[in-house]
Scaffold this motif. Structure first.
Motif, PDB file in Angstrom:
ATOM      1  N   SER A  66      -0.023   5.547   0.328  1.00  0.00           N
ATOM      2  CA  SER A  66      -1.021   6.604   0.440  1.00  0.00           C
ATOM      3  C   SER A  66      -0.351   7.968   0.339  1.00  0.00           C
ATOM      4  O   SER A  66       0.809   8.124   0.739  1.00  0.00           O
ATOM      5  CB  SER A  66      -1.796   6.476   1.765  1.00  0.00           C
ATOM      6  OG  SER A  66      -0.923   6.599   2.857  1.00  0.00           O
ATOM      7  N   ASN A 105       0.804  -1.213   0.000  1.00  0.00           N
ATOM      8  CA  ASN A 105       0.000   0.000   0.000  1.00  0.00           C
ATOM      9  C   ASN A 105       0.840   1.269   0.000  1.00  0.00           C
ATOM     10  O   ASN A 105       1.903   1.322   0.616  1.00  0.00           O
ATOM     11  CB  ASN A 105      -0.900   0.019   1.234  1.00  0.00           C
ATOM     12  CG  ASN A 105      -1.863  -1.135   1.239  1.00  0.00           C
ATOM     13  OD1 ASN A 105      -2.641  -1.310   0.307  1.00  0.00           O
ATOM     14  ND2 ASN A 105      -1.803  -1.958   2.269  1.00  0.00           N
ATOM     15  N   ARG A 130      -4.723   6.872  -2.687  1.00  0.00           N
ATOM     16  CA  ARG A 130      -4.138   5.542  -2.469  1.00  0.00           C
ATOM     17  C   ARG A 130      -3.714   4.897  -3.777  1.00  0.00           C
ATOM     18  O   ARG A 130      -4.341   5.054  -4.818  1.00  0.00           O
ATOM     19  CB  ARG A 130      -5.146   4.619  -1.810  1.00  0.00           C
ATOM     20  CG  ARG A 130      -5.445   4.932  -0.379  1.00  0.00           C
ATOM     21  CD  ARG A 130      -6.364   3.880   0.201  1.00  0.00           C
ATOM     22  NE  ARG A 130      -6.656   4.149   1.598  1.00  0.00           N
ATOM     23  CZ  ARG A 130      -7.442   3.388   2.347  1.00  0.00           C
ATOM     24  NH1 ARG A 130      -8.016   2.335   1.826  1.00  0.00           N
ATOM     25  NH2 ARG A 130      -7.651   3.704   3.608  1.00  0.00           N
TER      26      ARG A 130
END
Lengths: 113, 116
Positions: free
Chosen positions: A24, A22, A72
């Motif tokens: 962000s 991930n 994101r």
């Protein structure tokens, strides 16, 4: 100022499992987002680049998605292999940053045989 | 082959010395960058240059200097004023988006500087 965060900082998975990394970012006015791989003591290798107008990019077992509204991006690596062990970094180019990219701190991935 | 070449790969410096790291690219990119990487940390921008004879300070420029006399070359000098120079230094260049390129960033293999 654009801030880029990568969670988790480290990840260990058994071989064959899918990886989900991930990234962000705080400012949605981006030009593009780029994913890199770094092996110990080496430079960065570009994996995928997503333009702001795109939702995803694919290359082999790698797929990266981009959702600007939520700030994101996710990098998926299918059927992980021990050779995928490395640190993965994302970098964001903001439209008003005069060409300066902002990097996340990276996610260190270990794929165990 | 097109790419970015950094030299030397390993460099040792004594206290009080200036050292220069070389970065050459044959990709015909206008924009070039120098980053510093410390263990467990992300990349921090030292200097960048958008065009020949022009460069800008990044986030951690103190104790460093650069020049951009040729499009393909962007050397970085780590001066004796840099208090903690031991680090991994990475040079990069960027494909120009304004000429139809993607804005993709390409890196060299890095130079590791150690102060003795």
């Amino acid at each position: 100022k654009q801030e880029v965060t990568q969670i988790p900082a480290a990840l260990s998975v058994p071989e064959g499992e899918n990886l989900v990394l991930n990234c962000s970012f705080t400012d949605s006015a981006i030009y593009n987002l780029q994913w890199f791989r770094q092996d110990p003591g080496k430079g960065l290798t570009s994996l995928l680049l997503i333009q702001s107008s795109q939702r995803e990019q694919t290359s082999g077992r790698l797929n990266a998605s981009l959702d600007k509204s939520s700030g994101r991006s996710t990098l998926y690596i299918a059927a992980s292999q021990p050779g995928d062990s490395a640190t993965y970094l994302c970098a964001v180019l903001t439209t008003d940053s005069w060409g300066k990219l902002q990097f996340g701190a990276g996610t260190q991935v270990v794929v165990t045989p | 082959d097109g790419g970015i070449t950094q030299s030397p790969k390993y460099l040792f410096r004594k206290e009080g010395q200036n050292v220069t790291l070389s970065c050459e690219q044959n990709l015909n990119h206008d924009a070039m960058y120098w980053y510093r990487q410390d263990p467990g940390q992300g990349l921090r921008l030292i200097y960048y240059s958008q065009i020949v004879n022009d460069f800008q300070k990044g986030d951690i420029a103190e104790g460093y200097s650069v020049s951009r006399e040729k499009n393909q070359s962007f050397p970085l000098t780590v001066t004796k004023a840099q208090k903690n120079p031991t680090a991994f230094y990475l040079c990069a260049s960027k494909e120009p988006p304004r000429q139809g390129g993607t804005g993709e960033l390409f890196f060299g293999e890095g130079s590791r500087l150690t102060v003795l």
